[in-house]
Design an enzyme around this catalytic site. Sequence first.
Site, PDB file in Angstrom:
ATOM      1  N   LYS A  53       0.847  -1.208   0.000  1.00 35.51           N
ATOM      2  CA  LYS A  53       0.000   0.000   0.000  1.00 35.51           C
ATOM      3  C   LYS A  53       0.876   1.250   0.000  1.00 35.51           C
ATOM      4  O   LYS A  53       0.621   2.204  -0.738  1.00 35.51           O
ATOM      5  CB  LYS A  53      -0.937  -0.007   1.212  1.00 35.51           C
ATOM      6  CG  LYS A  53      -2.066  -1.029   1.086  1.00 35.51           C
ATOM      7  CD  LYS A  53      -2.879  -1.206   2.370  1.00 35.51           C
ATOM      8  CE  LYS A  53      -3.878  -2.345   2.207  1.00 35.51           C
ATOM      9  NZ  LYS A  53      -4.702  -2.621   3.380  1.00 35.51           N
ATOM     10  N   GLN A  97      -4.682  -1.176   9.574  1.00 34.10           N
ATOM     11  CA  GLN A  97      -4.669  -2.533   9.010  1.00 34.10           C
ATOM     12  C   GLN A  97      -5.300  -3.513   9.999  1.00 34.10           C
ATOM     13  O   GLN A  97      -4.964  -3.529  11.191  1.00 34.10           O
ATOM     14  CB  GLN A  97      -3.222  -2.937   8.670  1.00 34.10           C
ATOM     15  CG  GLN A  97      -3.092  -4.266   7.953  1.00 34.10           C
ATOM     16  CD  GLN A  97      -3.696  -4.287   6.544  1.00 34.10           C
ATOM     17  OE1 GLN A  97      -3.789  -3.261   5.877  1.00 34.10           O
ATOM     18  NE2 GLN A  97      -4.131  -5.441   6.098  1.00 34.10           N
ATOM     19  N   ASP A 120     -11.207   3.190   4.059  1.00 35.09           N
ATOM     20  CA  ASP A 120     -11.463   1.748   4.024  1.00 35.09           C
ATOM     21  C   ASP A 120     -12.962   1.457   3.919  1.00 35.09           C
ATOM     22  O   ASP A 120     -13.355   0.334   3.612  1.00 35.09           O
ATOM     23  CB  ASP A 120     -10.949   1.092   5.324  1.00 35.09           C
ATOM     24  CG  ASP A 120      -9.678   0.298   5.116  1.00 35.09           C
ATOM     25  OD1 ASP A 120      -9.509  -0.268   4.018  1.00 35.09           O
ATOM     26  OD2 ASP A 120      -8.858   0.255   6.050  1.00 35.09           O
TER      27      ASP A 120
HETATM   28  N1  GUN Z   1      -7.174  -6.525   6.314  1.00 36.36           N
HETATM   29  C1  GUN Z   1      -7.542  -7.292   5.250  1.00 36.36           C
HETATM   30  N2  GUN Z   1      -8.072  -6.524   4.286  1.00 36.36           N
HETATM   31  C2  GUN Z   1      -8.049  -5.248   4.728  1.00 36.36           C
HETATM   32  C3  GUN Z   1      -8.461  -4.008   4.158  1.00 36.36           C
HETATM   33  O1  GUN Z   1      -8.985  -3.911   3.036  1.00 36.36           O
HETATM   34  N3  GUN Z   1      -8.256  -2.921   4.947  1.00 36.36           N
HETATM   35  C4  GUN Z   1      -7.712  -2.993   6.195  1.00 36.36           C
HETATM   36  N4  GUN Z   1      -7.569  -1.868   6.884  1.00 36.36           N
HETATM   37  N5  GUN Z   1      -7.331  -4.133   6.744  1.00 36.36           N
HETATM   38  C5  GUN Z   1      -7.498  -5.258   6.010  1.00 36.36           C
END
Ligand code: GUN
Length: 292
Positions: A53, A97, A120
């Site tokens: 990311k 995350q 998100d």
């Molecule tokens: N953990 C697994 N997928 C995601 C996501 O799309 N965003 C976040 N913040 N955590 C995750």
Amino acid sequence: MSAEIIDGKELAKEMRAEIADEVQKLASQGVTPGLGVILVGEDPASNSYVKAKERACEKAGIYSDDNRLPTDTSEAKLLEIIDRMNEDPKIHGILVQLPLPDHIDEEKVLLRIKPEKDVDGFHPFNVGKMMLGQPAFLPCTPHGVIQMLIRSGVVTKGAHAVIVGRSNIVGKPLANMLLQKAEGRNATVTVCHSATKDMASITLQADILIAAAGKPEMITADMVKPGAVVIDVGVNRVEDSSKKKGYRLVGDVEFEPIAEKASKITPVPGGVGPMTITMLLYNTLESAKNHM
Ligand code: GUN
């Protein structure tokens, strides 16, 4: 193999170029989109997602404020960082995350992020708006799946979409999104999960089959209708001593035999994964525009 591969890497590249152009335009007006990233703990998969990311932000010209915190970080400390990012004008999106360590209340953390910075799309305010079909940040993985369907010419209107998995991150929001009366949606939706009886009898009805259960290769060829479009959201590490890393990545779908039957299929890796990150960049850009 007869199925056409839906190349997530290529689609993501196309979209990221569009996003980078827009970021540049915004920068020339004095606004650089910014993403606050928080990772608590040492989970190797989360660590590699977060790295990807951050790299993608950099390539797109998006500023990222990276915060890697030890596993024993207190909930109060995490909330304090979110509060700071909520008030920071350089930050337009905040990403915590998941999963978080057990001693931290995930619900409390997600509620603390200002909905207008919730790129998100996990805040209950945005989840509610999404469900009502109102403009909101859409969660990145389901939104990435919808973009893949649109950009690879799959007709969703009236199609029977069967989703396997009911997580808050993928299955539930994707079911809602595919149900909306809009482009790339408007499907008849069925959701299967761990308590579903005779799952194969349902998946065999799918024009579009989406596997998002997090179970390595649980979808076998006998569960797929010939000509179906198969989208594999799973990313599972399975032990493999022949690999340098000691593992290989597999999806929730048994790829080779299903690629013989399906009309289109996404690979793992290189399928949905790159699109998830792309939609995060997209939401961060949208948020920066909203803050102008
Ligand atoms: N953990 C697994 N997928 C995601 C996501 O799309 N965003 C976040 N913040 N955590 C995750």
